[in-house]
Design a protein around this motif. Sequence first.
Motif, PDB file in Angstrom:
ATOM      1  N   ILE A 119       0.835  -1.200   0.000  1.00  0.00           N
ATOM      2  CA  ILE A 119       0.000   0.000   0.000  1.00  0.00           C
ATOM      3  C   ILE A 119       0.869   1.250   0.000  1.00  0.00           C
ATOM      4  O   ILE A 119       0.613   2.201  -0.749  1.00  0.00           O
ATOM      5  CB  ILE A 119      -0.968  -0.028   1.208  1.00  0.00           C
ATOM      6  CG1 ILE A 119      -2.019  -1.122   1.004  1.00  0.00           C
ATOM      7  CG2 ILE A 119      -1.639   1.322   1.408  1.00  0.00           C
ATOM      8  CD1 ILE A 119      -2.856  -1.408   2.227  1.00  0.00           C
ATOM      9  N   SER A 120       1.919   1.261   0.818  1.00  0.00           N
ATOM     10  CA  SER A 120       2.794   2.438   0.856  1.00  0.00           C
ATOM     11  C   SER A 120       3.523   2.628  -0.470  1.00  0.00           C
ATOM     12  O   SER A 120       3.684   3.761  -0.931  1.00  0.00           O
ATOM     13  CB  SER A 120       3.782   2.334   2.015  1.00  0.00           C
ATOM     14  OG  SER A 120       4.625   1.230   1.838  1.00  0.00           O
ATOM     15  N   MET A 121       3.936   1.541  -1.117  1.00  0.00           N
ATOM     16  CA  MET A 121       4.593   1.665  -2.419  1.00  0.00           C
ATOM     17  C   MET A 121       3.630   2.209  -3.472  1.00  0.00           C
ATOM     18  O   MET A 121       4.008   3.040  -4.297  1.00  0.00           O
ATOM     19  CB  MET A 121       5.164   0.314  -2.860  1.00  0.00           C
ATOM     20  CG  MET A 121       6.398  -0.089  -2.074  1.00  0.00           C
ATOM     21  SD  MET A 121       7.028  -1.706  -2.539  1.00  0.00           S
ATOM     22  CE  MET A 121       7.648  -1.351  -4.168  1.00  0.00           C
ATOM     23  N   ALA A 122       2.386   1.770  -3.434  1.00  0.00           N
ATOM     24  CA  ALA A 122       1.391   2.274  -4.379  1.00  0.00           C
ATOM     25  C   ALA A 122       1.150   3.768  -4.143  1.00  0.00           C
ATOM     26  O   ALA A 122       1.060   4.547  -5.102  1.00  0.00           O
ATOM     27  CB  ALA A 122       0.088   1.490  -4.236  1.00  0.00           C
ATOM     28  N   LEU A 145       1.861   6.798  -6.820  1.00  0.00           N
ATOM     29  CA  LEU A 145       0.826   7.774  -7.197  1.00  0.00           C
ATOM     30  C   LEU A 145       1.271   9.197  -6.877  1.00  0.00           C
ATOM     31  O   LEU A 145       1.058  10.115  -7.674  1.00  0.00           O
ATOM     32  CB  LEU A 145      -0.488   7.443  -6.491  1.00  0.00           C
ATOM     33  CG  LEU A 145      -1.208   6.195  -6.988  1.00  0.00           C
ATOM     34  CD1 LEU A 145      -2.421   5.909  -6.112  1.00  0.00           C
ATOM     35  CD2 LEU A 145      -1.623   6.366  -8.431  1.00  0.00           C
ATOM     36  N   LEU A 146       1.873   9.391  -5.720  1.00  0.00           N
ATOM     37  CA  LEU A 146       2.368  10.707  -5.343  1.00  0.00           C
ATOM     38  C   LEU A 146       3.459  11.165  -6.312  1.00  0.00           C
ATOM     39  O   LEU A 146       3.477  12.329  -6.734  1.00  0.00           O
ATOM     40  CB  LEU A 146       2.905  10.661  -3.909  1.00  0.00           C
ATOM     41  CG  LEU A 146       3.408  11.983  -3.343  1.00  0.00           C
ATOM     42  CD1 LEU A 146       2.257  12.972  -3.224  1.00  0.00           C
ATOM     43  CD2 LEU A 146       4.040  11.762  -1.988  1.00  0.00           C
ATOM     44  N   SER A 147       4.329  10.264  -6.685  1.00  0.00           N
ATOM     45  CA  SER A 147       5.398  10.586  -7.629  1.00  0.00           C
ATOM     46  C   SER A 147       4.818  10.985  -8.988  1.00  0.00           C
ATOM     47  O   SER A 147       5.263  11.961  -9.600  1.00  0.00           O
ATOM     48  CB  SER A 147       6.324   9.390  -7.781  1.00  0.00           C
ATOM     49  OG  SER A 147       7.310   9.645  -8.738  1.00  0.00           O
ATOM     50  N   LEU A 148       3.827  10.251  -9.461  1.00  0.00           N
ATOM     51  CA  LEU A 148       3.191  10.600 -10.738  1.00  0.00           C
ATOM     52  C   LEU A 148       2.534  11.969 -10.663  1.00  0.00           C
ATOM     53  O   LEU A 148       2.621  12.773 -11.603  1.00  0.00           O
ATOM     54  CB  LEU A 148       2.169   9.533 -11.122  1.00  0.00           C
ATOM     55  CG  LEU A 148       2.741   8.202 -11.590  1.00  0.00           C
ATOM     56  CD1 LEU A 148       1.618   7.193 -11.796  1.00  0.00           C
ATOM     57  CD2 LEU A 148       3.528   8.370 -12.855  1.00  0.00           C
ATOM     58  N   GLY A 149       1.868  12.254  -9.546  1.00  0.00           N
ATOM     59  CA  GLY A 149       1.239  13.565  -9.374  1.00  0.00           C
ATOM     60  C   GLY A 149       2.261  14.684  -9.371  1.00  0.00           C
ATOM     61  O   GLY A 149       2.061  15.735  -9.999  1.00  0.00           O
ATOM     62  N   TRP A 184       2.635  17.794 -12.012  1.00  0.00           N
ATOM     63  CA  TRP A 184       2.664  19.177 -11.554  1.00  0.00           C
ATOM     64  C   TRP A 184       3.927  19.874 -12.050  1.00  0.00           C
ATOM     65  O   TRP A 184       3.877  21.013 -12.517  1.00  0.00           O
ATOM     66  CB  TRP A 184       2.594  19.222 -10.022  1.00  0.00           C
ATOM     67  CG  TRP A 184       2.669  20.603  -9.476  1.00  0.00           C
ATOM     68  CD1 TRP A 184       1.650  21.500  -9.375  1.00  0.00           C
ATOM     69  CD2 TRP A 184       3.842  21.258  -8.989  1.00  0.00           C
ATOM     70  NE1 TRP A 184       2.107  22.678  -8.848  1.00  0.00           N
ATOM     71  CE2 TRP A 184       3.463  22.555  -8.604  1.00  0.00           C
ATOM     72  CE3 TRP A 184       5.169  20.876  -8.843  1.00  0.00           C
ATOM     73  CZ2 TRP A 184       4.354  23.472  -8.075  1.00  0.00           C
ATOM     74  CZ3 TRP A 184       6.070  21.783  -8.326  1.00  0.00           C
ATOM     75  CH2 TRP A 184       5.661  23.069  -7.942  1.00  0.00           C
ATOM     76  N   GLN A 185       5.082  19.192 -11.978  1.00  0.00           N
ATOM     77  CA  GLN A 185       6.348  19.771 -12.430  1.00  0.00           C
ATOM     78  C   GLN A 185       6.326  20.026 -13.930  1.00  0.00           C
ATOM     79  O   GLN A 185       6.819  21.047 -14.403  1.00  0.00           O
ATOM     80  CB  GLN A 185       7.506  18.837 -12.074  1.00  0.00           C
ATOM     81  CG  GLN A 185       8.872  19.409 -12.328  1.00  0.00           C
ATOM     82  CD  GLN A 185       9.189  20.557 -11.394  1.00  0.00           C
ATOM     83  OE1 GLN A 185       8.910  20.468 -10.211  1.00  0.00           O
ATOM     84  NE2 GLN A 185       9.762  21.617 -11.920  1.00  0.00           N
ATOM     85  N   PHE A 186       5.748  19.112 -14.694  1.00  0.00           N
ATOM     86  CA  PHE A 186       5.639  19.285 -16.143  1.00  0.00           C
ATOM     87  C   PHE A 186       4.807  20.517 -16.466  1.00  0.00           C
ATOM     88  O   PHE A 186       5.185  21.332 -17.315  1.00  0.00           O
ATOM     89  CB  PHE A 186       5.024  18.021 -16.767  1.00  0.00           C
ATOM     90  CG  PHE A 186       4.866  18.099 -18.248  1.00  0.00           C
ATOM     91  CD1 PHE A 186       5.962  17.916 -19.083  1.00  0.00           C
ATOM     92  CD2 PHE A 186       3.629  18.360 -18.820  1.00  0.00           C
ATOM     93  CE1 PHE A 186       5.820  17.990 -20.455  1.00  0.00           C
ATOM     94  CE2 PHE A 186       3.488  18.435 -20.186  1.00  0.00           C
ATOM     95  CZ  PHE A 186       4.587  18.255 -21.009  1.00  0.00           C
TER      96      PHE A 186
END
Length: 154
Positions: free
Chosen positions: A78-81, A85-89, A93-95
């Motif tokens: 669960i923490s890896m998922a 997801l946080l990394s993708l978000g 945002w950075q893009f």
Amino acid sequence: MLTLQFTPEQIKNLGQIAAYSVNKVNENFSKAFAELKSAIKPIDEKINQLKSQQSVVIRNEHVFTIDFRNSRAALTMISMALVILLSLGCHKWQFDRNWQLKDNDLKYRYIKSINGISSENLNKLERIFKYPRDKKKIEEIREKVEGYENKFKD
């Protein structure tokens, strides 16, 4: 020299005894042969089975299961998922932020190339870069800015 002679009756008895003995030996050989044949038959069948199994394809199936009874494994997954997801978000945002900074840089360079801008023209410039973007006008602005910069670069 002593010669022994058998009487015809003794020869007849000896012949019968020899025939009886040969018959008994033949029976014993037949029994031994039958026992040997019965012992060899299962072995022969096993060999035939092994020969026929060579053409059989053995499939190894791997089954993966997720067991949530183990709380460490569940928490890790669960923490890896959530991290993914946080990394993708954050990447999205950075893009978007980088895209906005590129637009702002182009707008600044354009205003600098035309020696300032009025508030009315600034609103028009902002609308060109907002959704829906006017790609043709943005390309025209980019060409004007690059022409201006190349002219004064030398």
